[in-house]
Design a protein around this motif. Sequence first.
Motif, mmCIF file in Angstrom:
data_model
loop_
_atom_site.group_PDB
_atom_site.id
_atom_site.type_symbol
_atom_site.label_atom_id
_atom_site.label_comp_id
_atom_site.label_asym_id
_atom_site.label_seq_id
_atom_site.Cartn_x
_atom_site.Cartn_y
_atom_site.Cartn_z
ATOM 1 N N SER A 70 0.837 -1.209 0.000
ATOM 2 C CA SER A 70 0.000 0.000 0.000
ATOM 3 C C SER A 70 0.868 1.254 0.000
ATOM 4 O O SER A 70 0.532 2.244 -0.642
ATOM 5 N N ALA A 71 1.973 1.221 0.714
ATOM 6 C CA ALA A 71 2.886 2.370 0.742
ATOM 7 C C ALA A 71 3.628 2.481 -0.577
ATOM 8 O O ALA A 71 3.813 3.587 -1.100
ATOM 9 N N GLN A 74 2.139 4.557 -3.280
ATOM 10 C CA GLN A 74 2.063 6.001 -3.054
ATOM 11 C C GLN A 74 3.432 6.679 -3.066
ATOM 12 O O GLN A 74 3.513 7.896 -2.959
ATOM 13 N N THR A 108 7.417 12.445 3.033
ATOM 14 C CA THR A 108 7.471 10.999 3.211
ATOM 15 C C THR A 108 8.776 10.641 3.919
ATOM 16 O O THR A 108 9.850 11.081 3.519
ATOM 17 N N THR A 131 9.441 0.775 8.266
ATOM 18 C CA THR A 131 8.279 1.625 8.496
ATOM 19 C C THR A 131 8.330 2.801 7.531
ATOM 20 O O THR A 131 9.356 3.484 7.446
ATOM 21 N N LYS A 133 6.209 6.347 6.497
ATOM 22 C CA LYS A 133 5.171 7.276 6.934
ATOM 23 C C LYS A 133 4.841 8.206 5.771
ATOM 24 O O LYS A 133 5.682 8.971 5.320
ATOM 25 N N GLY A 136 0.950 11.116 7.339
ATOM 26 C CA GLY A 136 0.489 10.809 8.692
ATOM 27 C C GLY A 136 0.128 9.352 8.925
ATOM 28 O O GLY A 136 -0.206 8.970 10.039
ATOM 29 N N THR A 137 0.171 8.530 7.901
ATOM 30 C CA THR A 137 -0.155 7.107 8.039
ATOM 31 C C THR A 137 1.128 6.278 8.034
ATOM 32 O O THR A 137 1.989 6.462 7.174
ATOM 33 N N ASP A 138 1.237 5.374 9.004
ATOM 34 C CA ASP A 138 2.402 4.471 9.079
ATOM 35 C C ASP A 138 2.079 3.160 8.379
ATOM 36 O O ASP A 138 1.032 2.549 8.618
ATOM 37 N N PHE A 139 2.991 2.735 7.514
ATOM 38 C CA PHE A 139 2.908 1.448 6.844
ATOM 39 C C PHE A 139 4.103 0.632 7.329
ATOM 40 O O PHE A 139 5.243 1.032 7.130
#
Length: 160
Positions: A70-71, A74, A108, A131, A133, A136-139
């Motif tokens: 998912s990361a 992006q 990022t 990890t 980021k 604001g979302t951590d993957f």
Amino acid sequence: MNRSTLFALPLFALALAGCSSTATTQMASAPVVVQQPQPVVAQPMVPTSAQTVQTARLTTSIANGFVDASALNQMTAKDSNEANSAQFYALQFGRPGAPRQWAGDKGTTGSVAVGPYVRVNNLDCRDFTHTVKIGGTDFVKKGTACREQNGNWNVVNGAA
């Protein structure tokens, strides 16, 4: 000895030195031979460890399971390059528990933490946590990677 004798003695020595002969003598000289430089023959080079490491870094890719999918969708090219570099150097040289940080485009960021080396089937392997980021979302991606004989690190066990 008195002061005038101490002062006159060096002046007398200088005066005597000036009276020496100034005749020149001629010496025969040998001819000078100039040699042409010999060509250097290039031998095939064996890659140094630094060159081998550079090759391995370029072929180790976060797209092969080092980052949450998912990361990955992006991330920009710069994000991917920074993440690849951090992933490789953390696996290759990192101390267990000391995360390697990276920063990409538009805020990022990421970090890669590794565990100790373990030997599996004659390969060096390490657990890792990568990890990322984004906005604001951590993957978070955890797994185990092993270094193949050619120097590439490959994920052998990965969980989201």
